[in-house]
Design an enzyme around this catalytic site. Sequence first.
Site, PDB file in Angstrom:
ATOM      1  N   PRO A 286       0.840  -1.203   0.000  1.00 55.60           N
ATOM      2  CG  PRO A 286       0.096  -0.948   2.206  1.00 55.60           C
ATOM      3  CD  PRO A 286       0.865  -1.874   1.312  1.00 55.60           C
ATOM      4  CG  MET A 287       3.503   2.495  -1.756  1.00 58.32           C
ATOM      5  SD  MET A 287       4.573   2.221  -3.183  1.00 58.32           S
ATOM      6  CE  MET A 287       3.598   1.023  -4.109  1.00 58.32           C
ATOM      7  CB  ALA A 288      -0.370   7.614   0.932  1.00 59.80           C
TER       8      ALA A 288
ATOM      9  CB  CYS B  95       2.029   4.877   8.378  1.00 60.32           C
ATOM     10  SG  CYS B  95       2.126   6.485   7.572  1.00 60.32           S
TER      11      CYS B  95
ATOM     12  CE  LYS C 110       3.167  -2.151   4.352  1.00 60.89           C
ATOM     13  NZ  LYS C 110       4.217  -1.227   4.821  1.00 60.89           N
TER      14      LYS C 110
ATOM     15  CB  SER D 173       8.054  -5.057   3.208  1.00 65.71           C
ATOM     16  OG  SER D 173       8.006  -3.746   2.721  1.00 65.71           O
TER      17      SER D 173
ATOM     18  CG  ASP E 132      16.464  -1.519   0.933  1.00 67.36           C
ATOM     19  OD1 ASP E 132      15.866  -0.442   0.736  1.00 67.36           O
ATOM     20  OD2 ASP E 132      17.415  -1.627   1.731  1.00 67.36           O
TER      21      ASP E 132
ATOM     22  N   GLY F 267       7.063  -2.334  -3.016  1.00 66.13           N
ATOM     23  CA  GLY F 267       6.530  -0.993  -2.849  1.00 66.13           C
ATOM     24  C   GLY F 267       6.933  -0.059  -3.965  1.00 66.13           C
ATOM     25  NE  ARG F 268      10.616   3.262  -1.200  1.00 69.38           N
ATOM     26  CZ  ARG F 268      11.761   3.521  -0.586  1.00 69.38           C
ATOM     27  NH1 ARG F 268      12.252   4.751  -0.613  1.00 69.38           N
ATOM     28  NH2 ARG F 268      12.426   2.572   0.039  1.00 69.38           N
TER      29      ARG F 268
END
Length: 316
Positions: free
Chosen positions: A12-14, A96, A138, A197, A199, A221-222
């Site tokens: 999940p990424m805002a 977060c 998470k 999660s 890197d 993620g990113r």
Amino acid sequence: MNFKKGEVILAPMASYTHSAFRRLCRRLGADRTYTELISAVGVLRNGIPMKLAYFTEEERPIHIQVFGSNPEEIAQASVVIAKELKPDFIDINFGCSVPKVLRNKAAGYMLQCPPLMGEVVKETVEALKPYGIPVSAKIRLGFEKDEVERIVEELQKAGVSLIAIHARTAKQGFSGKALWHRIKEAKKVASVPIIGSGDVKSWRDIERMFEETECDGVMVGRAALSNPWIFKEFKEKRDIEVGLKERMDFILEELSMMTEYMSREKACAEIKSQIVQILKGVPNSRELKTYIVHAENCKELVKRIEEAKERELLYA
């Protein structure tokens, strides 16, 4: 519980992982998705924010991610969501580390008190029993101090079904190196599936995280923002060259889907951050990014995206 060992999951990424992006990543091979952060207090006061919570059957299994600072509020908000939307999981965010969230003593702030985290999970698990919806969490290694084993044990005792661990502390944010060996050590005390999660930048990193940490799943993620094809690359065990035309087609499809749950003008404004991400690594893309995102309206934005597709050879 709906989880298979070896899953590769979209984190999940805002502002990024709304329904349209999640769907496209599922089509490219992501096994599971999570919504963006949803405030428990916000749900209780104003109802479910559908822009954040909206999902389609294609996105299942899906975790609706809730955060807050009060166990009772988180449990109550989870029930509201469970009744109305029937997700596969309610996920409680304890990871977060955004300053605004920490100031409200929510999410990553709670890592300072593992027993309170356990209380949140316990109340939510109990509240969701009539709906048959499990609870995931998470987390990070800790707030400032790394105490991930203690946190995992508290959450298990409280009835959590699945834990995703970002291998940094909340204080670190995204700085420094993710300590993958700590995921492996947490896995040793875990009786529930552990998702690793931190890197994960390429499909080879996914492979390496599975090997080095013995985790049950890997969260991306990113890296998925600039390369949503990472899921397909992992499934096929090969690098995939994605041209400018295909990247812009991805954006146009995402934009079209976004209008299901927001106005077209709002969708055109929000898609610009994804355009910047998806053009990362494309040769000579700096001026192209500037040209596209400075479009003044939807019609102009789409026109510039179409122009970029036609000019692919100039940027190859």
